[in-house]
Design a protein around this motif. Structure first.
Motif, PDB file in Angstrom:
ATOM      1  N   GLY A  16       5.953   9.751  -1.781  1.00 46.08           N
ATOM      2  CA  GLY A  16       4.889   9.671  -2.762  1.00 46.08           C
ATOM      3  C   GLY A  16       3.860   8.591  -2.533  1.00 46.08           C
ATOM      4  N   LEU A  17       4.039   7.741  -1.505  1.00 45.53           N
ATOM      5  CA  LEU A  17       3.065   6.684  -1.242  1.00 45.53           C
ATOM      6  C   LEU A  17       2.950   6.433   0.253  1.00 45.53           C
ATOM      7  N   ASP A  18       1.771   6.682   0.774  1.00 42.01           N
ATOM      8  CA  ASP A  18       1.480   6.410   2.184  1.00 42.01           C
ATOM      9  C   ASP A  18       0.747   5.079   2.258  1.00 42.01           C
ATOM     10  N   PRO A  19       1.397   4.004   2.749  1.00 42.95           N
ATOM     11  CA  PRO A  19       0.763   2.683   2.752  1.00 42.95           C
ATOM     12  C   PRO A  19      -0.557   2.627   3.517  1.00 42.95           C
ATOM     13  N   GLU A  20      -0.666   3.396   4.599  1.00 45.24           N
ATOM     14  CA  GLU A  20      -1.913   3.359   5.367  1.00 45.24           C
ATOM     15  C   GLU A  20      -3.062   3.966   4.573  1.00 45.24           C
ATOM     16  N   ARG A  21      -2.816   5.069   3.913  1.00 38.20           N
ATOM     17  CA  ARG A  21      -3.864   5.696   3.100  1.00 38.20           C
ATOM     18  C   ARG A  21      -4.219   4.817   1.909  1.00 38.20           C
ATOM     19  N   LEU A  22      -3.198   4.177   1.328  1.00 37.88           N
ATOM     20  CA  LEU A  22      -3.465   3.274   0.221  1.00 37.88           C
ATOM     21  C   LEU A  22      -4.323   2.106   0.674  1.00 37.88           C
ATOM     22  N   ARG A  23      -3.990   1.529   1.832  1.00 33.31           N
ATOM     23  CA  ARG A  23      -4.776   0.391   2.304  1.00 33.31           C
ATOM     24  C   ARG A  23      -6.226   0.806   2.596  1.00 33.31           C
ATOM     25  N   ALA A  24      -6.408   1.962   3.211  1.00 33.55           N
ATOM     26  CA  ALA A  24      -7.772   2.416   3.496  1.00 33.55           C
ATOM     27  C   ALA A  24      -8.571   2.560   2.211  1.00 33.55           C
ATOM     28  N   HIS A  25      -7.921   3.062   1.165  1.00 36.21           N
ATOM     29  CA  HIS A  25      -8.620   3.208  -0.118  1.00 36.21           C
ATOM     30  C   HIS A  25      -8.950   1.847  -0.728  1.00 36.21           C
ATOM     31  N   LEU A  26      -7.993   0.933  -0.679  1.00 39.43           N
ATOM     32  CA  LEU A  26      -8.238  -0.409  -1.225  1.00 39.43           C
ATOM     33  C   LEU A  26      -9.318  -1.132  -0.431  1.00 39.43           C
ATOM     34  N   ASP A  27      -9.335  -0.950   0.867  1.00 36.00           N
ATOM     35  CA  ASP A  27     -10.371  -1.591   1.678  1.00 36.00           C
ATOM     36  C   ASP A  27     -11.759  -1.075   1.304  1.00 36.00           C
ATOM     37  N   ARG A  28     -11.844   0.210   0.944  1.00 41.09           N
ATOM     38  CA  ARG A  28     -13.134   0.767   0.535  1.00 41.09           C
ATOM     39  C   ARG A  28     -13.548   0.273  -0.848  1.00 41.09           C
ATOM     40  N   GLU A  29     -12.579   0.288  -1.789  1.00 41.11           N
ATOM     41  CA  GLU A  29     -12.905   0.012  -3.180  1.00 41.11           C
ATOM     42  C   GLU A  29     -12.815  -1.465  -3.552  1.00 41.11           C
ATOM     43  N   ARG A  30     -11.925  -2.193  -2.884  1.00 41.07           N
ATOM     44  CA  ARG A  30     -11.739  -3.618  -3.162  1.00 41.07           C
ATOM     45  C   ARG A  30     -11.695  -4.387  -1.850  1.00 41.07           C
ATOM     46  N   PRO A  31     -12.809  -4.418  -1.122  1.00 44.24           N
ATOM     47  CA  PRO A  31     -12.799  -5.072   0.189  1.00 44.24           C
ATOM     48  C   PRO A  31     -12.372  -6.526   0.094  1.00 44.24           C
ATOM     49  N   GLY A  32     -11.504  -6.918   1.018  1.00 42.90           N
ATOM     50  CA  GLY A  32     -11.009  -8.284   1.055  1.00 42.90           C
ATOM     51  C   GLY A  32      -9.747  -8.511   0.259  1.00 42.90           C
ATOM     52  N   LEU A  33      -9.328  -7.531  -0.545  1.00 44.75           N
ATOM     53  CA  LEU A  33      -8.113  -7.708  -1.349  1.00 44.75           C
ATOM     54  C   LEU A  33      -6.873  -7.753  -0.471  1.00 44.75           C
ATOM     55  N   VAL A  34      -6.801  -6.838   0.485  1.00 41.51           N
ATOM     56  CA  VAL A  34      -5.618  -6.703   1.338  1.00 41.51           C
ATOM     57  C   VAL A  34      -5.878  -7.400   2.667  1.00 41.51           C
ATOM     58  N   ALA A  35      -4.904  -8.224   3.087  1.00 40.97           N
ATOM     59  CA  ALA A  35      -5.101  -9.036   4.292  1.00 40.97           C
ATOM     60  C   ALA A  35      -4.437  -8.463   5.533  1.00 40.97           C
ATOM     61  N   GLY A  36      -3.610  -7.451   5.394  1.00 42.06           N
ATOM     62  CA  GLY A  36      -2.907  -6.910   6.556  1.00 42.06           C
ATOM     63  C   GLY A  36      -2.256  -5.590   6.218  1.00 42.06           C
ATOM     64  N   PRO A  37      -1.444  -5.046   7.126  1.00 43.62           N
ATOM     65  CA  PRO A  37      -0.769  -3.771   6.876  1.00 43.62           C
ATOM     66  C   PRO A  37       0.105  -3.847   5.629  1.00 43.62           C
ATOM     67  N   LEU A  38       0.138  -2.752   4.899  1.00 45.16           N
ATOM     68  CA  LEU A  38       0.940  -2.700   3.675  1.00 45.16           C
ATOM     69  C   LEU A  38       2.317  -2.114   3.952  1.00 45.16           C
ATOM     70  N   SER A  39       3.311  -2.635   3.249  1.00 47.20           N
ATOM     71  CA  SER A  39       4.618  -1.990   3.181  1.00 47.20           C
ATOM     72  C   SER A  39       4.920  -1.751   1.716  1.00 47.20           C
ATOM     73  N   ALA A  40       5.703  -0.727   1.444  1.00 46.14           N
ATOM     74  CA  ALA A  40       5.944  -0.328   0.052  1.00 46.14           C
ATOM     75  C   ALA A  40       7.400   0.042  -0.145  1.00 46.14           C
ATOM     76  N   SER A  41       7.872  -0.102  -1.355  1.00 49.00           N
ATOM     77  CA  SER A  41       9.237   0.288  -1.712  1.00 49.00           C
ATOM     78  C   SER A  41       9.239   0.814  -3.128  1.00 49.00           C
ATOM     79  N   LEU A  42      10.032   1.827  -3.356  1.00 45.80           N
ATOM     80  CA  LEU A  42      10.151   2.425  -4.676  1.00 45.80           C
ATOM     81  C   LEU A  42      11.000   1.529  -5.562  1.00 45.80           C
ATOM     82  N   ILE A  43      10.506   1.217  -6.745  1.00 46.24           N
ATOM     83  CA  ILE A  43      11.265   0.419  -7.701  1.00 46.24           C
ATOM     84  C   ILE A  43      12.160   1.358  -8.489  1.00 46.24           C
ATOM     85  N   GLU A  44      13.450   1.127  -8.414  1.00 46.51           N
ATOM     86  CA  GLU A  44      14.399   1.988  -9.122  1.00 46.51           C
ATOM     87  C   GLU A  44      14.352   1.719 -10.615  1.00 46.51           C
ATOM     88  N   GLY A  45      14.792   2.699 -11.391  1.00 42.97           N
ATOM     89  CA  GLY A  45      14.903   2.507 -12.835  1.00 42.97           C
ATOM     90  C   GLY A  45      13.840   3.221 -13.626  1.00 42.97           C
TER      91      GLY A  45
END
Length: 348
Positions: A16-45
């Motif tokens: 349900g979450l592709d970190p590369e696609r998420l980062r590309a979107h954040l770079d477009r909409e919030r440039p400078g927010l993300v400093a490097g490759p993203l990793s993600a994990s599902l929070i249980e519960g």
């Protein structure tokens, strides 16, 4: 000091979450927010919407999106969740800061929003509170109650939420909604549940001034941080404008229940130091100025609502659609909540 949040193992691409696609979107909409490759994990519960912890190795965020393959957009409205959290940001209600809303399903396969990762611990049952000791348990639960008062004293118009719901007829619509939910998952005889629904319908109280209603307010839907204070109220997917005593009734119901081991039902009231329900209700009345004399109706409604939810889980379990510890015992809990609801109505 608050206990640290256990870090899940990051995944290159959790469902349900592709970190590369998420980062590309954040770079477009919030440039400078993300400093490097993203990793993600599902929070249980999570019980409905999917929640992920995301990091670039320096900053941390949380992403919320609907469940995989969902079809009812109105039941998983990301824009609605994002709106209420953003609106409450400047108030005394502790909520995460919001970063971005994306309603384009082309990015992650569904609409989503990004918010700040907040410090704190989710306490889910009486056992976890017992480990804190009586004094800290009392402090946590009283702050949980005071946070609810803060929510219900927010003027919706002042934060731009005057059209967030339809307060007129709210209780009647809630009863019809849960009656329909019951009909959709009813596969066995449930003695007393029709009488409970009929009595609730017959005795619907006149609601006081409307407020922002969380819809599922309880201890395991908040984070508790340093000083045993609530740092964030989470899981706003059922929020609306309506009768605030539905939140208080639900919280009181959970505080009154006996723990049921090895099931997903979270109750807290048996922990040493936990304030009595009477004390919590009195504190709410004093802090909010609201009339709580009809609270037994609201706790009975909370019992009806939970009975319907549990019956739905039981029904899905019988069909082999729900897998996990304790789900095989969910069906046996339903009669107890029906009985408790009828008992509460006798006090109304």
């Amino acid at each position: 000091m608050a206990e640290p949040i256990a870090e899940p193992q990051p995944s290159s691409s959790p469902p349900g979450l592709d970190p590369e696609r998420l980062r590309a979107h954040l770079d477009r909409e919030r440039p400078g927010l993300v400093a490097g490759p993203l990793s993600a994990s599902l929070i249980e519960g999570g019980r409905s919407n999917l929640t992920y912890r995301v990091t670039d190795g320096t900053g941390w965020w949380v992403v919320r999106r609907p469940p995989l393959g969902h079809v009812l957009a109105t039941a998983h409205d990301m824009a609605r969740e994002h709106r209420v959290i953003t609106a409450l940001g400047p108030t005394a209600v502790p909520v995460p800061g919001t970063v971005l809303l994306c309603e384009d399903p082309a990015v992650l396969g569904a609409p989503f929003y990004v918010m700040d990762l907040m410090p704190g611990v989710p306490y889910r049952d009486a056992g976890q509170l017992t480990a804190l000791g009586p004094e800290r348990t009392r402090a946590v639960v009283l702050d949980l109650l005071d946070t609810l008062v803060s929510l219900h004293t927010v003027d919706p118009a002042e934060v731009g939420l005057e059209d967030f719901g339809r307060p007129e007829g709210y209780l009647e619509r809630q009863l019809r909604r849960w009656e329909k939910q019951l009909a959709a998952s009813r596969s066995r005889d449930l003695p007393g549940i029709d009488r409970l629904r009929e009595e609730l319908t017959r005795r619907v109280p006149a609601s006081g001034a409307p407020a922002v209603v969380h819809g599922d307010y309880r201890l395991d839907n908040v984070l508790v941080g340093d000083g045993d204070r609530v740092t964030a109220v989470l899981d706003w997917e059922m929020s609306t404008l309506g009768d605030p005593l539905t939140d208080l009734g639900l919280l009181a119901m959970y505080c009154d229940q006996e723990p049921v081991p090895d099931t997903p039902v979270s109750v807290t009231g048996t922990a040493p130091g936990h304030p009595s329900t009477g004390e919590l209700v009195e504190r709410y009345a004093a802090g909010s100025g609201r009339d709580v004399s009809r609270l037994p109706w609201y706790t009975a409604f909370a019992c009806f609502k939970l009975a319907v939810i549990l019956e739905g889980i039981h029904y899905r379990f019988t069909l082999g659609r729900t897998i996990g510890a304790g789900f095989d015992r969910i069906g046996s809990l339903v009669p107890a909540f029906i009985a408790q609801g009828l008992t509460n109505l006798r006090e109304d």
